[in-house]
Motif scaffolding. Structure first.
Motif, PDB file in Angstrom:
ATOM      1  N   VAL A  37       0.818  -1.216   0.000  1.00  0.00           N
ATOM      2  CA  VAL A  37       0.000   0.000   0.000  1.00  0.00           C
ATOM      3  C   VAL A  37       0.850   1.264   0.000  1.00  0.00           C
ATOM      4  O   VAL A  37       0.462   2.282  -0.565  1.00  0.00           O
ATOM      5  N   PHE A  38       2.006   1.222   0.656  1.00  0.00           N
ATOM      6  CA  PHE A  38       2.871   2.396   0.761  1.00  0.00           C
ATOM      7  C   PHE A  38       4.202   2.145   0.054  1.00  0.00           C
ATOM      8  O   PHE A  38       4.780   1.061   0.174  1.00  0.00           O
ATOM      9  N   PRO A  39       4.705   3.145  -0.666  1.00  0.00           N
ATOM     10  CA  PRO A  39       6.003   2.977  -1.334  1.00  0.00           C
ATOM     11  C   PRO A  39       7.146   3.062  -0.331  1.00  0.00           C
ATOM     12  O   PRO A  39       7.038   3.716   0.703  1.00  0.00           O
ATOM     13  N   THR A  84      -3.222  -2.024  -4.680  1.00  0.00           N
ATOM     14  CA  THR A  84      -1.800  -1.863  -4.378  1.00  0.00           C
ATOM     15  C   THR A  84      -1.306  -0.518  -4.899  1.00  0.00           C
ATOM     16  O   THR A  84      -1.883   0.062  -5.822  1.00  0.00           O
ATOM     17  N   TYR A  85      -0.222  -0.049  -4.316  1.00  0.00           N
ATOM     18  CA  TYR A  85       0.378   1.209  -4.760  1.00  0.00           C
ATOM     19  C   TYR A  85       0.914   1.081  -6.186  1.00  0.00           C
ATOM     20  O   TYR A  85       0.814   2.027  -6.983  1.00  0.00           O
ATOM     21  N   GLY A  94      -1.186   3.784  -7.537  1.00  0.00           N
ATOM     22  CA  GLY A  94      -0.481   4.938  -7.003  1.00  0.00           C
ATOM     23  C   GLY A  94      -1.076   5.417  -5.701  1.00  0.00           C
ATOM     24  O   GLY A  94      -1.420   4.617  -4.809  1.00  0.00           O
ATOM     25  N   VAL A  95      -1.259   6.735  -5.561  1.00  0.00           N
ATOM     26  CA  VAL A  95      -1.666   7.333  -4.297  1.00  0.00           C
ATOM     27  C   VAL A  95      -3.074   6.931  -3.872  1.00  0.00           C
ATOM     28  O   VAL A  95      -3.450   7.092  -2.707  1.00  0.00           O
ATOM     29  N   ALA A 148      -4.169   4.002  -3.420  1.00  0.00           N
ATOM     30  CA  ALA A 148      -4.075   2.881  -2.475  1.00  0.00           C
ATOM     31  C   ALA A 148      -4.040   3.355  -1.018  1.00  0.00           C
ATOM     32  O   ALA A 148      -4.886   2.940  -0.206  1.00  0.00           O
ATOM     33  N   PRO A 149      -3.093   4.232  -0.628  1.00  0.00           N
ATOM     34  CA  PRO A 149      -3.108   4.695   0.759  1.00  0.00           C
ATOM     35  C   PRO A 149      -4.344   5.517   1.104  1.00  0.00           C
ATOM     36  O   PRO A 149      -4.797   5.495   2.249  1.00  0.00           O
TER      37      PRO A 149
END
Length: 446
Positions: free
Chosen positions: A53-55, A118-119, A123-124, A126-127
């Motif tokens: 979820v987070f890069p 998923t991220y 990309g953003v 997801a979070p």
């Protein structure tokens, strides 16, 4: 009995008939366990879904996990909002309505976590989806305590409010244990890669399904709000009921400021002791005594089972001797013993188990009666909202931050100060408990 009397009895609305105590207890307890399963599943499984979820930050593999736990904290601080809003709904539209809404929100939040993209794929977004899901869950769990506390205590028979109150923490602990067990089972059955790719989602889908079970049980419960029952008995239409005088959103705070502050004082010592002994102590043992992580989790699980079994005993005892002796014993015990008990924590399995179980015996003096004591502070008209906001705010400030404060003291080189912090808050609550009237044998205010 005449035919007319039989006919009148058959037409009596379900909400007016005497409630089944067991059904009422199950409606509150099973639903509450499901709520807390969903809440705790997040913390148990965060390590698996964090990187999806987070890069990752440049050169720092902990960034996803830290971000995931930051979202966990955001959910904690939604709890006071949930306590206020869901408490107001419980006071205006009935306890059963609020309980139905909280479990729907928690199930929806759990489903949203399970479906979080998923991220890499979105990309953003997801979070953002994860944050939204956690906000919904925080709103739900904040309102759950307010609604289920009032419902449990109002459903209790004469001389049984303490016993019914104790099931608040029986069910909370059951939800925590179930979340831990499901997470452990999935981890045992699946590979690390499978858990990271999709296995963690299964636990949240289970939570969403369990919410449907809780919803079904709660829909069969009977209303306990006196105003709602009176409206049914009087034969009022829904429009007439809506037009009736109902409490405003901030009425409890505005008209009962002393009682609101009292809830904060009652809760402060209890919540710091609860989260320290049931959640943070295994980590405290790892950080400060070099305790093995796996063994720490085993000790935590065994002590939670012991803790759950203690609750009804504490509730029954409070119905016989009163709430104050248990509250005073809990708070004075922790004020005096928190420091020596935490200093007894070593890398020994037996040492940690004894310290954790000893603390939980003392803690039962608070947890087994907290719901009853809080409910006995406010009149029925504003009981749920009156409890919900100050309780959830105090938990967010002192309970939810306990692991962070303990870790901060360690990082600052003052690990020995954390036990004193716990003792000081328990001493504050001890002084508050001294001012409380004994309410165990009084009628619950309508």
């Amino acid at each position: 009995m005449s035919n007319a009397e039989h006919l009148a009895k058959d037409r009596t609305p379900d909400s007016v008939r005497p409630p089944s105590r067991l059904r009422q207890l199950a409606a509150a307890s099973i639903g509450n366990a499901v709520e807390w399963y969903d809440w705790y599943a997040y913390s148990f499984l965060a390590v698996y879904f964090a990187e999806q979820v987070f890069p990752k930050g440049t050169g720092n593999s902990l960034v996803p996990l830290l971000s995931t736990f930051a979202v966990f904290a955001v959910g904690f601080f939604m709890r006071p909002v949930g306590g206020l809003l869901m408490g107001a709904i419980a006071d205006r539209h009935g306890r059963r309505t609020a309980l139905t809404l909280t479990i729907l929100l928690m199930g929806g939040g759990s489903l949203l976590v399970a479906l979080t993209p998923t991220y890499t794929a979105t990309g953003v977004l997801a979070p953002l989806v994860l944050v939204l899901a956690r906000l919904v869950q925080g709103l739900s769990v904040g309102g759950e305590f307010a609604a289920s506390t009032t419902f449990l205590v109002e459903s209790a028979g004469p001389g049984r409010r303490g016993l019914f109150s104790s099931f608040q923490y029986v069910s909370t602990t059951a939800g925590q244990l179930l979340a831990s067990a499901i997470a452990a089972l999935l981890a045992a059955l699946l590979t690390e890669q499978q858990m990271g790719e999709w296995g963690w989602r299964v636990a949240f889908l289970i939570g969403a399904l369990l919410s449907l079970l809780g919803l079904w049980i709660r829909r069969g419960a009977q209303e306990t709000l006196p105003q709602a029952l009176h409206a049914v008995r009087a034969g009022e239409t829904p429009i007439e009921q809506r037009a009736a005088d109902r409490p405003g959103l901030f009425e409890a705070l505005r008209r009962h400021p002393r009682q609101s502050l009292l809830i904060c004082g009652i809760t402060a010592g209890g919540t710091i002791a609860y989260y320290t002994w049931t959640t943070y102590l295994p980590t405290y043992a790892q950080v400060n005594a070099g305790f093995d992580k796996g063994e720490a989790l085993t000790v935590g699980t065994l002590s939670l089972i012991f803790f759950a079994l203690l609750q009804p005993l504490g509730g029954l005892l409070s119905d016989r001797i009163g709430r104050k002796p248990l509250l005073l014993g809990f708070s004075l015990g922790f004020a005096v013993l928190a420091v020596p008990l935490l200093h007894l924590v070593t890398d020994s399995f037996v040492s940690l188990l004894l310290v954790q179980c000893a603390g939980m015996v003392l803690l039962t003096g608070y947890t087994s009666v907290a719901a009853a004591v809080n409910a006995e502070v406010f009149p029925a008209r504003v009981r749920a909202a009156g409890i919900g906001f100050p309780y959830s705010l105090t938990v967010a400030l002192f309970g939810g931050t306990a692991p962070y404060v303990g870790t901060w003291f360690k990082q600052a080189g003052h690990a020995d100060l954390f036990p004193w912090y716990v003792a000081a808050l328990c001493l504050v609550s001890f002084l508050v408990y001294l001012t409380l009237p004994e309410t165990a044998r009084q009628e619950l205010e309508k």
